[in-house]
Enzyme design. Structure first.
Site, PDB file in Angstrom:
ATOM      1  N   HIS A 238       0.766  -1.072   0.084  1.00 29.81           N
ATOM      2  CA  HIS A 238      -0.026  -0.035  -0.125  1.00 29.81           C
ATOM      3  C   HIS A 238       1.024   1.386   0.053  1.00 29.81           C
ATOM      4  O   HIS A 238       2.058   1.187   0.439  1.00 29.81           O
ATOM      5  CB  HIS A 238      -0.943  -0.059   1.189  1.00 29.81           C
TER       6      HIS A 238
ATOM      7  N   GLN B 274      -4.756  -4.866   7.188  1.00 33.14           N
ATOM      8  CA  GLN B 274      -5.525  -6.034   6.583  1.00 33.14           C
ATOM      9  C   GLN B 274      -5.471  -7.317   7.396  1.00 33.14           C
ATOM     10  O   GLN B 274      -6.342  -7.992   7.247  1.00 33.14           O
ATOM     11  CB  GLN B 274      -5.339  -6.322   4.836  1.00 33.14           C
TER      12      GLN B 274
END
Length: 409
Positions: free
Chosen positions: A123, A203
């Site tokens: 990310h 996550q």
């Protein structure tokens, strides 16, 4: 088959509504999860009964607020199995936590010729801070290559990590591919070369049981809003001996020990990294979310989310012209795809008309999009309140979307 979603769905008020004339099917928990009544009520009770600033007033409300805030820290420490409560720093979320490590720790240890090892699936929050460290220190960025299915191998990690490596930073679970990375094994490789292991847990923390001592990571960052908690709160875990060597990057009230006109000294961690009025209500809400998830059991949540992703992969694989990214197995609650040459935004817009909410775009992973040779993808992300019926409605909506685009094409 998993019954978890049916059992707890009633505890999430927002899910009981219609969108565009259809019952809401919320499949965007990877971006932000919904909140159970237990979390909403905990925040409400705090503001109605206990709100005051923390670590300051000696009056009753100040003591209550401080106790609630520090109790939340204890809950986070237990949830991650940190060795010491002082290893938990409250932040605004994963992004802030990773930037704290990059700005305070990495800039102090990296020099020209040193290496920072990442993966192409990171990310932007776990990529751009390291780019800035490299620019500021002269360190070099290196990448562990991805296999065709988006996974990494330990051999490639061994090849990438050398005695020049100072930092290895990696997502535990990819927010696009859903793949789980072998953090414990990579951390062992990093430590053999004297490097520190940083983990993006945004996550993973909502979906799997996390044990930072077992992983033996040096830093671990996560956000509360992806795990049934409120927005604007997260935490950084750091090994105590590392935090004690780090300098704060924000300065102000409450993080100081002594202030004179020309110099100041700072408190020990975690206080030195929590200057100013902290996110008190957010911490209370995060603590309530941890209680909620712990009562259900993280192993059960992991099994449920993986099961929904598995049946979603199977059902979506039967749709003509649909490309699914990432491995068939070893995924946690995420299925990412594209439909023929239709832009992901168009797909998401069409199925939203049937009340199905998914994410579309580059997911803050532009290098990974280029590796996939696409501009964007559509992503369905499942969580503990989703059901098999939600998967079926997603598949049906995508089939209808396929027919719609065929008709207008």
């Amino acid at each position: 088959m998993s019954s978890l979603g049916l059992e707890i769905r009633e505890q999430f008020p927002i899910l009981h509504q219609e969108v565009n004339g259809h019952p809401l099917v919320y499949l965007d928990s990877g971006a932000s999860s919904q909140k159970p009544r237990a979390v909403i009520e905990a925040i409400k009770r705090y503001y109605e009964n206990d709100h005051a600033n923390v670590h300051r007033g000696v009056h009753t409300l100040g003591s209550r607020a401080t106790d609630a805030y520090e109790e939340a820290r204890d809950k986070v420490a237990a949830f991650l199995n940190a060795k010491f409560r002082e290893e938990i720093i409250f932040t605004r979320g994963t992004t802030t936590a990773l930037n704290l490590v990059a700005s305070s720790y990495a800039r102090s240890v990296c020099r020209e010729g040193d290496e920072i090892v990442l993966t192409p699936m990171e990310h932007h929050s776990n990529l751009i801070p390291w780019q800035q460290v490299a620019k500021a220190t002269g360190a070099t960025l290196k990448y562990i290559p991805l296999q065709p299915d988006g996974t990494i191998t330990l051999q490639d990690a061994e090849n990438a990590i050398t005695d020049k490596t100072k930092i290895v930073s990696m997502t535990y679970v990819s927010n696009v591919l859903g793949v789980m990375n072998p953090i414990q094994e990579v951390a062992a490789i990093a430590h053999r070369h004297g490097a520190k292991m940083v983990v993006d847990g945004a996550q993973s923390t909502p979906h799997v049981k996390v044990d930072v001592q077992q992983l033996d990571c040096d830093f671990y960052a996560f956000s509360g809003h992806k795990m049934c908690g409120p927005t604007g709160i997260g935490a950084l875990y750091g090994k105590k001996e590392l935090l004690e060597r780090m300098e704060p990057i924000e300065f102000g009230g409450e993080m100081i020990d002594r202030v004179d006109l020309y110099e100041s000294t700072f408190k020990d961690p975690p206080e030195r990294f929590e200057g100013g009025t902290p996110i008190i209500a957010g911490a209370v809400g995060l603590g309530a979310a941890i209680d909620f998830l712990t009562e259900i059991g993280m192993d059960r949540i992991h099994a449920h989310d993986a099961y929904l992703a598995k049946i979603a992969y199977e059902q979506l694989s039967q749709i003509d012209g649909l490309t699914i990214y990432g491995p068939r197995d070893n995924r946690t609650g995420i299925v990412t795809f594209n439909m023929k040459d239709i832009h992901a935004h168009d797909v998401a817009t069409v199925i939203d008309q049937e009340g199905v909410a998914i994410r579309a775009g580059h997911h803050c992973c532009q290098p990974l999009m280029r590796w996939l040779n696409v501009n964007a993808t559509a992503r369905a992300s499942f969580y503990l309140y989703n059901t098999e019926d939600d998967v079926a409605k997603l598949a049906a909506a995508l089939r209808n979307a396929e027919q719609f685009f065929d008709n207008i094409g």
